[in-house]
Design a protein around this motif. Structure first.
Motif, mmCIF file in Angstrom:
data_model
loop_
_atom_site.group_PDB
_atom_site.id
_atom_site.type_symbol
_atom_site.label_atom_id
_atom_site.label_comp_id
_atom_site.label_asym_id
_atom_site.label_seq_id
_atom_site.Cartn_x
_atom_site.Cartn_y
_atom_site.Cartn_z
ATOM 1 N N ASN A 22 47.605 47.113 51.875
ATOM 2 C CA ASN A 22 47.497 45.736 51.650
ATOM 3 C C ASN A 22 47.194 45.053 53.013
ATOM 4 O OD1 ASN A 22 48.091 45.835 48.810
ATOM 5 N ND2 ASN A 22 50.292 45.461 49.306
ATOM 6 N N SER A 26 43.962 42.856 53.513
ATOM 7 C CA SER A 26 43.889 41.459 54.004
ATOM 8 C C SER A 26 43.323 41.312 55.476
ATOM 9 C CB SER A 26 45.650 41.286 54.301
ATOM 10 O OG SER A 26 46.217 41.017 53.157
ATOM 11 N N ALA A 29 39.598 40.948 54.365
ATOM 12 C CA ALA A 29 39.358 39.481 53.762
ATOM 13 C C ALA A 29 39.474 38.441 54.843
ATOM 14 C CB ALA A 29 40.376 39.461 52.683
ATOM 15 N N ILE A 30 40.136 38.457 55.768
ATOM 16 C CA ILE A 30 40.118 37.494 56.839
ATOM 17 C C ILE A 30 38.998 37.727 57.454
ATOM 18 C CG2 ILE A 30 41.446 36.667 59.065
ATOM 19 C CD1 ILE A 30 44.007 37.442 57.477
ATOM 20 N N THR A 79 40.704 39.775 48.488
ATOM 21 C CA THR A 79 42.105 40.662 48.269
ATOM 22 C C THR A 79 42.830 39.606 47.275
ATOM 23 O OG1 THR A 79 44.134 41.495 49.022
ATOM 24 C CG2 THR A 79 43.197 39.830 50.139
ATOM 25 N N ASN A 81 46.047 39.851 46.873
ATOM 26 C CA ASN A 81 47.249 40.064 47.650
ATOM 27 C C ASN A 81 47.236 38.812 48.504
ATOM 28 O OD1 ASN A 81 48.388 41.857 45.636
ATOM 29 N ND2 ASN A 81 48.041 43.369 47.215
ATOM 30 N N TYR A 82 48.480 37.939 48.659
ATOM 31 C CA TYR A 82 48.821 37.329 49.824
ATOM 32 C C TYR A 82 47.452 36.059 50.095
ATOM 33 C CZ TYR A 82 52.215 40.972 50.622
ATOM 34 O OH TYR A 82 53.059 41.878 50.359
ATOM 35 N N ARG A 83 46.967 35.754 49.037
ATOM 36 C CA ARG A 83 45.728 34.654 49.000
ATOM 37 C C ARG A 83 45.981 33.484 49.884
ATOM 38 N NH1 ARG A 83 43.723 34.031 42.795
ATOM 39 N NH2 ARG A 83 43.739 36.240 42.379
ATOM 40 N N ASN A 86 45.963 34.948 53.850
ATOM 41 C CA ASN A 86 44.798 35.135 54.374
ATOM 42 C C ASN A 86 43.758 34.045 54.499
ATOM 43 O OD1 ASN A 86 45.492 37.786 53.932
ATOM 44 N ND2 ASN A 86 44.545 38.010 51.915
ATOM 45 N N GLU A 139 51.176 38.584 43.764
ATOM 46 C CA GLU A 139 49.842 37.995 44.035
ATOM 47 C C GLU A 139 50.155 36.439 44.141
ATOM 48 O OE1 GLU A 139 47.314 39.414 41.093
ATOM 49 O OE2 GLU A 139 47.060 41.286 42.104
#
Length: 141
Positions: A22, A26, A29-30, A79, A81-83, A86, A139
């Motif tokens: 994860n 992340s 994604a960042i 991703t 998760n943790y939208r 991010n 999510e």
């Protein structure tokens, strides 16, 4: 003395592996959102340098706002998760990049981009969430 059973150790190992995956997702994604944000601003600003809009602060501000939203959208879309976290990091990194580059000559201009960057990036995350609905509780963050 360690009283952890083999089953508990296996579950802990799986959870640690998932956490590392994860974090890696992340970070990807960042980075993707940030690169799209910065490269988009540079390219479009370069293209506008051949027009009468060259050097206009408001043009640069609008371009920055649009690409910050796109960067947050990409960070949230890569991703699931943790939208919002991010997307918020994309806005934070944009602030740091803008301050490092020194593209603003007045304090008010610096203040405007600092105030708007994180909420705009999170707005991109919200748009992404509407496009790809959540499928698990984790999510929702």
């Amino acid at each position: 003395m360690n009283t952890e059973t083999l089953g508990e150790a296996l579950i802990n190992y799986i959870l640690e592996e998932q956490m590392i995956k994860n974090i890696g997702a992340s970070l990807k994604a960042i980075i993707a959102g940030y690169l799209f944000d910065v490269i988009g601003i540079i390219v479009v600003s370069g293209l506008l340098s051949f027009t009468p809009l060259k050097g206009s602060y408001w043009t640069y501000l609008v371009i920055s706002m649009i690409f910050i939203i796109f960067g947050g959208y990409i960070a949230a879309s890569v991703t699931r998760n943790y939208r919002f976290i991010n997307a918020g990091f994309v806005g934070t990194i944009h602030i740091l990049w803008a301050l490092y580059m020194g593209g603003y000559s007045e304090t008010l201009k610096i203040f405007i981009i600092q105030v708007l960057a994180i909420p705009l990036a999170v707005l991109g995350g919200i748009i992404s969430k509407k496009k790809k609905p959540i499928i698990r509780d984790i999510e929702q963050i």
